[in-house]
Design a protein around this motif. Structure first.
Motif, PDB file in Angstrom:
ATOM      1  N   LEU A 125      17.835 -33.024 -12.270  1.00 51.40           N
ATOM      2  CA  LEU A 125      18.075 -34.132 -13.197  1.00 51.40           C
ATOM      3  C   LEU A 125      17.218 -33.965 -14.451  1.00 51.40           C
ATOM      4  O   LEU A 125      16.082 -33.500 -14.370  1.00 51.40           O
ATOM      5  N   PRO A 126      17.736 -34.350 -15.602  1.00 56.93           N
ATOM      6  CA  PRO A 126      16.938 -34.226 -16.827  1.00 56.93           C
ATOM      7  C   PRO A 126      15.729 -35.162 -16.786  1.00 56.93           C
ATOM      8  O   PRO A 126      15.839 -36.305 -16.367  1.00 56.93           O
ATOM      9  N   ARG A 127      14.589 -34.652 -17.199  1.00 59.36           N
ATOM     10  CA  ARG A 127      13.349 -35.436 -17.200  1.00 59.36           C
ATOM     11  C   ARG A 127      12.845 -35.699 -18.622  1.00 59.36           C
ATOM     12  O   ARG A 127      11.852 -36.362 -18.809  1.00 59.36           O
ATOM     13  N   PHE A 128      13.494 -35.130 -19.607  1.00 63.29           N
ATOM     14  CA  PHE A 128      13.202 -35.352 -21.015  1.00 63.29           C
ATOM     15  C   PHE A 128      11.728 -35.209 -21.351  1.00 63.29           C
ATOM     16  O   PHE A 128      11.056 -36.144 -21.742  1.00 63.29           O
ATOM     17  N   GLY A 129      11.253 -33.998 -21.181  1.00 69.14           N
ATOM     18  CA  GLY A 129       9.881 -33.677 -21.560  1.00 69.14           C
ATOM     19  C   GLY A 129       8.882 -33.846 -20.438  1.00 69.14           C
ATOM     20  O   GLY A 129       7.737 -33.421 -20.565  1.00 69.14           O
ATOM     21  N   ASN A 130       9.271 -34.460 -19.340  1.00 70.78           N
ATOM     22  CA  ASN A 130       8.369 -34.639 -18.213  1.00 70.78           C
ATOM     23  C   ASN A 130       8.670 -33.579 -17.156  1.00 70.78           C
ATOM     24  O   ASN A 130       9.773 -33.059 -17.089  1.00 70.78           O
ATOM     25  N   THR A 131       7.684 -33.295 -16.351  1.00 68.45           N
ATOM     26  CA  THR A 131       7.809 -32.220 -15.371  1.00 68.45           C
ATOM     27  C   THR A 131       8.610 -32.656 -14.138  1.00 68.45           C
ATOM     28  O   THR A 131       8.684 -33.833 -13.827  1.00 68.45           O
ATOM     29  N   ASN A 132       9.180 -31.666 -13.461  1.00 67.43           N
ATOM     30  CA  ASN A 132       9.825 -31.927 -12.179  1.00 67.43           C
ATOM     31  C   ASN A 132       9.048 -31.227 -11.058  1.00 67.43           C
ATOM     32  O   ASN A 132       9.555 -31.056  -9.970  1.00 67.43           O
ATOM     33  N   ASN A 133       7.831 -30.843 -11.349  1.00 66.90           N
ATOM     34  CA  ASN A 133       6.972 -30.168 -10.388  1.00 66.90           C
ATOM     35  C   ASN A 133       6.369 -31.210  -9.442  1.00 66.90           C
ATOM     36  O   ASN A 133       5.522 -32.008  -9.829  1.00 66.90           O
ATOM     37  N   PHE A 134       6.798 -31.166  -8.176  1.00 67.71           N
ATOM     38  CA  PHE A 134       6.394 -32.163  -7.187  1.00 67.71           C
ATOM     39  C   PHE A 134       4.889 -32.175  -6.953  1.00 67.71           C
ATOM     40  O   PHE A 134       4.306 -33.215  -6.664  1.00 67.71           O
ATOM     41  N   SER A 135       4.229 -31.039  -7.110  1.00 62.44           N
ATOM     42  CA  SER A 135       2.791 -30.967  -6.849  1.00 62.44           C
ATOM     43  C   SER A 135       1.992 -31.814  -7.835  1.00 62.44           C
ATOM     44  O   SER A 135       0.853 -32.179  -7.547  1.00 62.44           O
ATOM     45  N   ILE A 171       5.915 -39.164 -12.547  1.00 58.23           N
ATOM     46  CA  ILE A 171       6.554 -40.458 -12.292  1.00 58.23           C
ATOM     47  C   ILE A 171       7.429 -40.859 -13.471  1.00 58.23           C
ATOM     48  O   ILE A 171       8.530 -41.388 -13.283  1.00 58.23           O
ATOM     49  N   ASN A 172       6.983 -40.611 -14.700  1.00 59.88           N
ATOM     50  CA  ASN A 172       7.818 -40.911 -15.873  1.00 59.88           C
ATOM     51  C   ASN A 172       9.115 -40.121 -15.823  1.00 59.88           C
ATOM     52  O   ASN A 172      10.170 -40.623 -16.210  1.00 59.88           O
ATOM     53  N   GLY A 173       9.055 -38.889 -15.354  1.00 50.15           N
ATOM     54  CA  GLY A 173      10.263 -38.086 -15.199  1.00 50.15           C
ATOM     55  C   GLY A 173      11.214 -38.681 -14.172  1.00 50.15           C
ATOM     56  O   GLY A 173      12.435 -38.664 -14.346  1.00 50.15           O
ATOM     57  N   LEU A 174      10.671 -39.207 -13.095  1.00 51.17           N
ATOM     58  CA  LEU A 174      11.506 -39.829 -12.062  1.00 51.17           C
ATOM     59  C   LEU A 174      12.148 -41.128 -12.541  1.00 51.17           C
ATOM     60  O   LEU A 174      13.271 -41.449 -12.176  1.00 51.17           O
ATOM     61  N   LEU A 175      11.445 -41.853 -13.373  1.00 48.74           N
ATOM     62  CA  LEU A 175      11.942 -43.144 -13.835  1.00 48.74           C
ATOM     63  C   LEU A 175      13.194 -43.018 -14.694  1.00 48.74           C
ATOM     64  O   LEU A 175      13.966 -43.966 -14.802  1.00 48.74           O
ATOM     65  N   PHE A 176      13.401 -41.862 -15.301  1.00 45.74           N
ATOM     66  CA  PHE A 176      14.540 -41.704 -16.202  1.00 45.74           C
ATOM     67  C   PHE A 176      15.851 -42.035 -15.508  1.00 45.74           C
ATOM     68  O   PHE A 176      16.665 -42.789 -16.038  1.00 45.74           O
ATOM     69  N   ALA A 177      16.078 -41.498 -14.324  1.00 45.00           N
ATOM     70  CA  ALA A 177      17.352 -41.725 -13.620  1.00 45.00           C
ATOM     71  C   ALA A 177      17.537 -43.207 -13.298  1.00 45.00           C
ATOM     72  O   ALA A 177      18.630 -43.762 -13.494  1.00 45.00           O
ATOM     73  N   GLY A 178      16.493 -43.864 -12.846  1.00 45.54           N
ATOM     74  CA  GLY A 178      16.590 -45.288 -12.532  1.00 45.54           C
ATOM     75  C   GLY A 178      16.867 -46.133 -13.763  1.00 45.54           C
ATOM     76  O   GLY A 178      17.688 -47.046 -13.728  1.00 45.54           O
ATOM     77  N   VAL A 179      16.207 -45.820 -14.860  1.00 42.19           N
ATOM     78  CA  VAL A 179      16.422 -46.554 -16.106  1.00 42.19           C
ATOM     79  C   VAL A 179      17.849 -46.342 -16.599  1.00 42.19           C
ATOM     80  O   VAL A 179      18.508 -47.279 -17.060  1.00 42.19           O
ATOM     81  N   PHE A 180      18.343 -45.124 -16.487  1.00 39.46           N
ATOM     82  CA  PHE A 180      19.696 -44.806 -16.922  1.00 39.46           C
ATOM     83  C   PHE A 180      20.726 -45.608 -16.122  1.00 39.46           C
ATOM     84  O   PHE A 180      21.619 -46.243 -16.684  1.00 39.46           O
TER      85      PHE A 180
END
Length: 168
Positions: free
Chosen positions: A18-28, A41-50
């Motif tokens: 999923l696109p994170r728009f500048g935020n990482t998708n690295n789980f670590s 967390i900001n990267g994860l919030l994108f999908a919910g906000v959308f």
């Protein structure tokens, strides 16, 4: 103990992509510093906000159409009355499809460009606030030093005034 091999499922792969728009998708990063955690967390919030934005827009549009009732015809849930040979249904459907297309396009632009701009704007306001607080502290310190100087100069001023008024 037997080692179990992990096979990535399509759902996991899709959520990771999923696109994170500048935020990482690295789980670590979730277990790293506060800044790293915040970035993940900001990267994860994108999908919910959308999804939430789509839901709110959809509910708002349905509510508006329901309140307008007969003025919007089929959009309010009522069947459209059409006289035979009329091109009105075709025109209405074309306008509806174009409107929905524009809504989808601009919603996507808002989410992709608008949220990053909003985040940037919030960062700028925060930095400006910190700078303003620093300037305010300097002004307060300068004001206190002026008051101290005024108290030190007060006897000299009074003496000067008395000498000048005596000479006149």
């Amino acid at each position: 103990m037997e080692r179990i091999e992990y096979y990535e499922t399509a759902a996991t792969r899709n959520m990771h992509a999923l696109p994170r728009f500048g935020n990482t998708n690295n789980f670590s990063y979730l277990f790293g510093t506060q800044e790293q955690r915040s970035e993940y967390i900001n990267g994860l919030l994108f999908a919910g906000v959308f999804i939430y934005a789509w839901f709110i827009a959809w509910c708002t549009i349905l509510l508006i159409f329901k309140c307008l009732r007969g003025k919007v015809g089929l959009l309010s849930g009522r069947p459209m009355r059409v006289s035979h040979g009329s091109k009105k249904p075709v025109v209405i459907r074309i306008i509806f499809v174009l409107s929905v297309g524009l809504l989808v396009t601009f919603s996507g632009l808002l989410v992709t460009q608008g949220l990053t701009q909003l985040k940037s704007g919030i960062g700028t306001v925060h930095a400006s606030s910190i700078e303003f607080n620093g300037i305010l502290a300097n002004v307060e310190a300068f004001s206190k030093s002026l008051e101290e100087v005024a108290q030190l100069v007060q006897p000299l001023r009074e003496e000067l005034v008395s000498q000048l008024s005596g000479d006149v």
